[in-house]
Design a protein around this motif. Sequence first.
Motif, PDB file in Angstrom:
ATOM      1  N   ILE A  74      -1.494  -1.996 -10.882  1.00  0.00           N
ATOM      2  CA  ILE A  74      -1.217  -1.307  -9.619  1.00  0.00           C
ATOM      3  C   ILE A  74      -2.421  -0.445  -9.241  1.00  0.00           C
ATOM      4  CG2 ILE A  74       0.025   0.661 -10.705  1.00  0.00           C
ATOM      5  CD1 ILE A  74       1.989   0.049  -8.091  1.00  0.00           C
ATOM      6  N   LEU A  75      -2.840  -0.578  -7.988  1.00  0.00           N
ATOM      7  CA  LEU A  75      -3.959   0.237  -7.514  1.00  0.00           C
ATOM      8  C   LEU A  75      -3.463   1.675  -7.375  1.00  0.00           C
ATOM      9  CD1 LEU A  75      -6.945  -0.067  -6.554  1.00  0.00           C
ATOM     10  CD2 LEU A  75      -6.051   0.119  -4.235  1.00  0.00           C
ATOM     11  N   GLU A 116      -8.088  -3.091  -0.424  1.00  0.00           N
ATOM     12  CA  GLU A 116      -8.459  -3.079  -1.850  1.00  0.00           C
ATOM     13  C   GLU A 116      -7.307  -3.600  -2.700  1.00  0.00           C
ATOM     14  OE1 GLU A 116     -11.179  -2.220  -3.718  1.00  0.00           O
ATOM     15  OE2 GLU A 116     -12.231  -2.199  -1.806  1.00  0.00           O
ATOM     16  N   ALA A 117      -6.094  -3.121  -2.388  1.00  0.00           N
ATOM     17  CA  ALA A 117      -4.913  -3.513  -3.182  1.00  0.00           C
ATOM     18  C   ALA A 117      -4.679  -5.012  -3.088  1.00  0.00           C
ATOM     19  CB  ALA A 117      -3.681  -2.749  -2.708  1.00  0.00           C
ATOM     20  N   LEU A 118      -4.852  -5.552  -1.889  1.00  0.00           N
ATOM     21  CA  LEU A 118      -4.574  -6.984  -1.680  1.00  0.00           C
ATOM     22  C   LEU A 118      -5.568  -7.876  -2.408  1.00  0.00           C
ATOM     23  CD1 LEU A 118      -3.546  -6.930   2.092  1.00  0.00           C
ATOM     24  CD2 LEU A 118      -2.061  -7.487   0.156  1.00  0.00           C
ATOM     25  N   GLY A 125       0.821  -3.509  -5.889  1.00  0.00           N
ATOM     26  CA  GLY A 125       0.925  -2.546  -4.795  1.00  0.00           C
ATOM     27  C   GLY A 125       0.065  -1.315  -5.010  1.00  0.00           C
ATOM     28  N   ILE A 126       0.596  -0.178  -4.568  1.00  0.00           N
ATOM     29  CA  ILE A 126      -0.168   1.083  -4.618  1.00  0.00           C
ATOM     30  C   ILE A 126       0.683   2.146  -5.313  1.00  0.00           C
ATOM     31  CG2 ILE A 126      -1.271   2.887  -3.226  1.00  0.00           C
ATOM     32  CD1 ILE A 126      -1.573   0.692  -1.018  1.00  0.00           C
ATOM     33  N   ASN A 154       5.270   0.109  -3.364  1.00  0.00           N
ATOM     34  CA  ASN A 154       4.796   1.503  -3.416  1.00  0.00           C
ATOM     35  C   ASN A 154       5.492   2.231  -4.553  1.00  0.00           C
ATOM     36  OD1 ASN A 154       3.021   1.923  -1.006  1.00  0.00           O
ATOM     37  ND2 ASN A 154       4.838   1.133   0.049  1.00  0.00           N
ATOM     38  N   VAL A 155       4.694   2.943  -5.332  1.00  0.00           N
ATOM     39  CA  VAL A 155       5.191   3.646  -6.514  1.00  0.00           C
ATOM     40  C   VAL A 155       4.754   5.106  -6.453  1.00  0.00           C
ATOM     41  CG1 VAL A 155       4.689   3.871  -8.987  1.00  0.00           C
ATOM     42  CG2 VAL A 155       5.278   1.636  -8.049  1.00  0.00           C
TER      43      VAL A 155
END
Length: 335
Positions: A74-75, A116-118, A125-126, A154-155
């Motif tokens: 995860i980013l 960036e995440a993709l 995700g982020i 999303n976290v």
Amino acid sequence: MQEALYYRKLDDNKIQCELCPWNCILSIDQSGNCKVRSNKNGTLITEVYNKVAALGSDPIEKKPLYHFYPGSAILSIGEVGCNLHCNFCQNHRISQCEAKQFSGFHNITSKRIIKEALKTWNNIGIAYTYNEPFTFYEFMLETAEKAASAGLKNVVVSNGYINQQPLLKLLPFIDAFNIDLKAFSDDFYQTYTKGKLNAVLKSLETIAQSQTHLEITNLVIPGLNDDLAEFEKMVKWIAEKLGAETPLHLSRYYPQFKMNIEQTPLETLNSLYKIAKKHLQHVYLGNVSDTERSSTYCPGCGAVLIERNRYKTELNNLSAEGTCKTCGSQANIKL
Ligand code: SF4
């Protein structure tokens, strides 16, 4: 300069921030308790918008989240600032400094973070983490909203110290939380964090009621929050109010920041682990190397579902729906 959400104007150009339970009243040029929201000529502004202090890809287990897309990356992004002031903060260099005095920001937009995440390998995700994400609420909300539209998860990794209205607005965009429950005593909260226990409990209940995935971390500090009876009250409360399937991470403390108490003895962690297991299905030891007590077992038949060794994760006996292949029991795992 970005105007912040959740505040009201008072007389004499004073304003009141209503994002977290401090509800700080700020005169002109004054910053709040989190050191990142200030009164500029009668307008509340956030000083942590379109920038990050840290950005990197982490294993999801590092958040820690053990039941949410295990084995993925995860980013992770963070800023500076925190609305609690824990003497034992494990991240104090970024959490306890003022935005105005921090020189390590990188300017970045939410759109760029999503890009960036993709393109990051194995990324789901982020994660909003490292410092307290609620203090960069506006940037997090905007990024999470756009990330959800792009199909990303999303976290949020947080202390849970937020008012109900902003929490409810954010919830639809968040897929998983790890919330710190630092102790089950208001005395502990007031003395060592400067916050209040009840506000954190309320956030936990709201998140659990929303059905968003929730895991809890409890940092065990010798002599301060390791009383066995108080700990048992806490795990009973978790089981009753949030559900016995809520994963609990018992994390080993090491001396940091203003606290020089010795690290948590392994015997203490073992005793607390046994108590927690009486009431909760999934209990883990963190900040220690312990494959047995960082692996996931089926609550029905006891089969090993996920074996962990530090950040190495092996899915052994799980169906694609996150149930045990042997007996079919649910283990509260999102895949
Ligand atoms: S978010 Fe910051 S400024 Fe707002 S009430 Fe909390 S500590 Fe005060």
